[in-house]
Design a protein around this motif. Structure first.
Motif, PDB file in Angstrom:
ATOM      1  N   TYR A  10       0.808  -1.225   0.000  1.00  0.00           N
ATOM      2  CA  TYR A  10       0.000   0.000   0.000  1.00  0.00           C
ATOM      3  C   TYR A  10       0.840   1.273   0.000  1.00  0.00           C
ATOM      4  O   TYR A  10       0.387   2.312  -0.458  1.00  0.00           O
ATOM      5  CB  TYR A  10      -0.935   0.032   1.217  1.00  0.00           C
ATOM      6  CG  TYR A  10      -1.985  -1.049   1.161  1.00  0.00           C
ATOM      7  CD1 TYR A  10      -3.038  -0.975   0.257  1.00  0.00           C
ATOM      8  CD2 TYR A  10      -1.916  -2.157   1.988  1.00  0.00           C
ATOM      9  CE1 TYR A  10      -4.003  -1.966   0.188  1.00  0.00           C
ATOM     10  CE2 TYR A  10      -2.871  -3.164   1.929  1.00  0.00           C
ATOM     11  CZ  TYR A  10      -3.913  -3.060   1.021  1.00  0.00           C
ATOM     12  OH  TYR A  10      -4.844  -4.044   0.955  1.00  0.00           O
ATOM     13  N   TRP A  11       2.053   1.218   0.549  1.00  0.00           N
ATOM     14  CA  TRP A  11       2.800   2.446   0.770  1.00  0.00           C
ATOM     15  C   TRP A  11       4.040   2.619  -0.091  1.00  0.00           C
ATOM     16  O   TRP A  11       4.492   3.742  -0.278  1.00  0.00           O
ATOM     17  CB  TRP A  11       3.210   2.551   2.243  1.00  0.00           C
ATOM     18  CG  TRP A  11       2.007   2.731   3.097  1.00  0.00           C
ATOM     19  CD1 TRP A  11       1.430   1.798   3.909  1.00  0.00           C
ATOM     20  CD2 TRP A  11       1.190   3.892   3.205  1.00  0.00           C
ATOM     21  NE1 TRP A  11       0.319   2.308   4.515  1.00  0.00           N
ATOM     22  CE2 TRP A  11       0.142   3.595   4.111  1.00  0.00           C
ATOM     23  CE3 TRP A  11       1.238   5.151   2.646  1.00  0.00           C
ATOM     24  CZ2 TRP A  11      -0.833   4.518   4.446  1.00  0.00           C
ATOM     25  CZ3 TRP A  11       0.265   6.064   2.983  1.00  0.00           C
ATOM     26  CH2 TRP A  11      -0.753   5.735   3.875  1.00  0.00           C
ATOM     27  N   ASP A  12       4.592   1.548  -0.628  1.00  0.00           N
ATOM     28  CA  ASP A  12       5.806   1.696  -1.431  1.00  0.00           C
ATOM     29  C   ASP A  12       5.582   2.650  -2.592  1.00  0.00           C
ATOM     30  O   ASP A  12       4.662   2.471  -3.388  1.00  0.00           O
ATOM     31  CB  ASP A  12       6.278   0.337  -1.957  1.00  0.00           C
ATOM     32  CG  ASP A  12       7.243  -0.353  -1.015  1.00  0.00           C
ATOM     33  OD1 ASP A  12       7.492   0.191   0.076  1.00  0.00           O
ATOM     34  OD2 ASP A  12       7.754  -1.430  -1.374  1.00  0.00           O
ATOM     35  N   GLY A  13       6.387   3.670  -2.670  1.00  0.00           N
ATOM     36  CA  GLY A  13       6.331   4.619  -3.767  1.00  0.00           C
ATOM     37  C   GLY A  13       5.325   5.741  -3.614  1.00  0.00           C
ATOM     38  O   GLY A  13       5.353   6.699  -4.383  1.00  0.00           O
ATOM     39  N   VAL A  14       4.440   5.670  -2.641  1.00  0.00           N
ATOM     40  CA  VAL A  14       3.396   6.685  -2.498  1.00  0.00           C
ATOM     41  C   VAL A  14       3.995   8.046  -2.156  1.00  0.00           C
ATOM     42  O   VAL A  14       3.621   9.063  -2.739  1.00  0.00           O
ATOM     43  CB  VAL A  14       2.345   6.256  -1.447  1.00  0.00           C
ATOM     44  CG1 VAL A  14       1.371   7.386  -1.159  1.00  0.00           C
ATOM     45  CG2 VAL A  14       1.604   5.018  -1.913  1.00  0.00           C
ATOM     46  N   TYR A  15       4.942   8.068  -1.221  1.00  0.00           N
ATOM     47  CA  TYR A  15       5.544   9.347  -0.829  1.00  0.00           C
ATOM     48  C   TYR A  15       6.242  10.000  -2.024  1.00  0.00           C
ATOM     49  O   TYR A  15       6.086  11.198  -2.269  1.00  0.00           O
ATOM     50  CB  TYR A  15       6.513   9.145   0.337  1.00  0.00           C
ATOM     51  CG  TYR A  15       7.135  10.432   0.808  1.00  0.00           C
ATOM     52  CD1 TYR A  15       6.389  11.375   1.510  1.00  0.00           C
ATOM     53  CD2 TYR A  15       8.472  10.725   0.552  1.00  0.00           C
ATOM     54  CE1 TYR A  15       6.942  12.573   1.933  1.00  0.00           C
ATOM     55  CE2 TYR A  15       9.035  11.916   0.973  1.00  0.00           C
ATOM     56  CZ  TYR A  15       8.271  12.829   1.664  1.00  0.00           C
ATOM     57  OH  TYR A  15       8.829  14.006   2.081  1.00  0.00           O
ATOM     58  N   ASP A  16       6.995   9.203  -2.780  1.00  0.00           N
ATOM     59  CA  ASP A  16       7.682   9.753  -3.950  1.00  0.00           C
ATOM     60  C   ASP A  16       6.683  10.296  -4.966  1.00  0.00           C
ATOM     61  O   ASP A  16       6.916  11.329  -5.587  1.00  0.00           O
ATOM     62  CB  ASP A  16       8.569   8.692  -4.602  1.00  0.00           C
ATOM     63  CG  ASP A  16       9.757   8.324  -3.726  1.00  0.00           C
ATOM     64  OD1 ASP A  16      10.203   9.174  -2.923  1.00  0.00           O
ATOM     65  OD2 ASP A  16      10.226   7.177  -3.831  1.00  0.00           O
ATOM     66  N   LYS A  17       5.562   9.601  -5.147  1.00  0.00           N
ATOM     67  CA  LYS A  17       4.522  10.056  -6.072  1.00  0.00           C
ATOM     68  C   LYS A  17       3.960  11.410  -5.614  1.00  0.00           C
ATOM     69  O   LYS A  17       3.787  12.318  -6.427  1.00  0.00           O
ATOM     70  CB  LYS A  17       3.408   9.018  -6.160  1.00  0.00           C
ATOM     71  CG  LYS A  17       2.316   9.401  -7.114  1.00  0.00           C
ATOM     72  CD  LYS A  17       1.223   8.338  -7.156  1.00  0.00           C
ATOM     73  CE  LYS A  17       0.097   8.834  -8.041  1.00  0.00           C
ATOM     74  NZ  LYS A  17      -1.092   8.052  -7.956  1.00  0.00           N
TER      75      LYS A  17
END
Length: 143
Positions: A121-128
């Protein structure tokens, strides 16, 4: 005039939640997230804090400066909020950083960054999100 009274529905709901917490012997932390409040709303919030203290329930507020229940955040109300006083991306970043620090210093929470359920659910979300904010800023600066 500062009115610290809660409306009956809110008060009843709060006591129901607190009774449930006690009945189930749960460990909880109430978090008062940042927003701009009127004096009346601030008075009601202080009433809720008092009830939580009476019941021995932990709470976290960014309004309070004592180390027991509060964190201090240097908000820029013109840059870190939008609409009716809710934080925007910049305010959320500041709040999240301070809340993470508070939780790390006061609780022994497990590190779930490598948990497969969390990662999906969270991998890459912050970078996006960071990329979207960068695009927004670039468009705003071109105007």
């Amino acid at each position: 005039k500062l009115n610290p009274e809660l409306d009956k529905i809110t008060e009843e709901a709060l006591y129901e939640v607190l009774d449930y917490i006690k009945e189930k012997d749960l460990n909880v932390l109430f978090v008062d997230s940042p927003q701009q409040r009127s004096k009346v709303e601030a008075g009601r919030t202080e009433t809720i804090y008092s009830i939580l203290e009476e019941r021995g329930i932990d709470y976290l507020s960014y309004y309070t400066k004592d180390n027991k229940s509060g964190i201090t955040i240097d908000f820029d109300y013109k840059k870190d909020f939008y609409g009716e006083g809710h934080v925007n991306f910049y305010g959320a970043e500041k709040f999240t950083a301070e809340m993470a620090k508070y939780l790390d210093e006061n609780y022994d929470l497990p590190d779930r960054r490598e948990d497969e359920n969390a990662k999906k659910y969270w991998d890459g979300v912050y970078d996006k999100i960071k990329d979207e904010v960068k695009e927004y800023e670039e468009k705003k600066n071109k105007k």
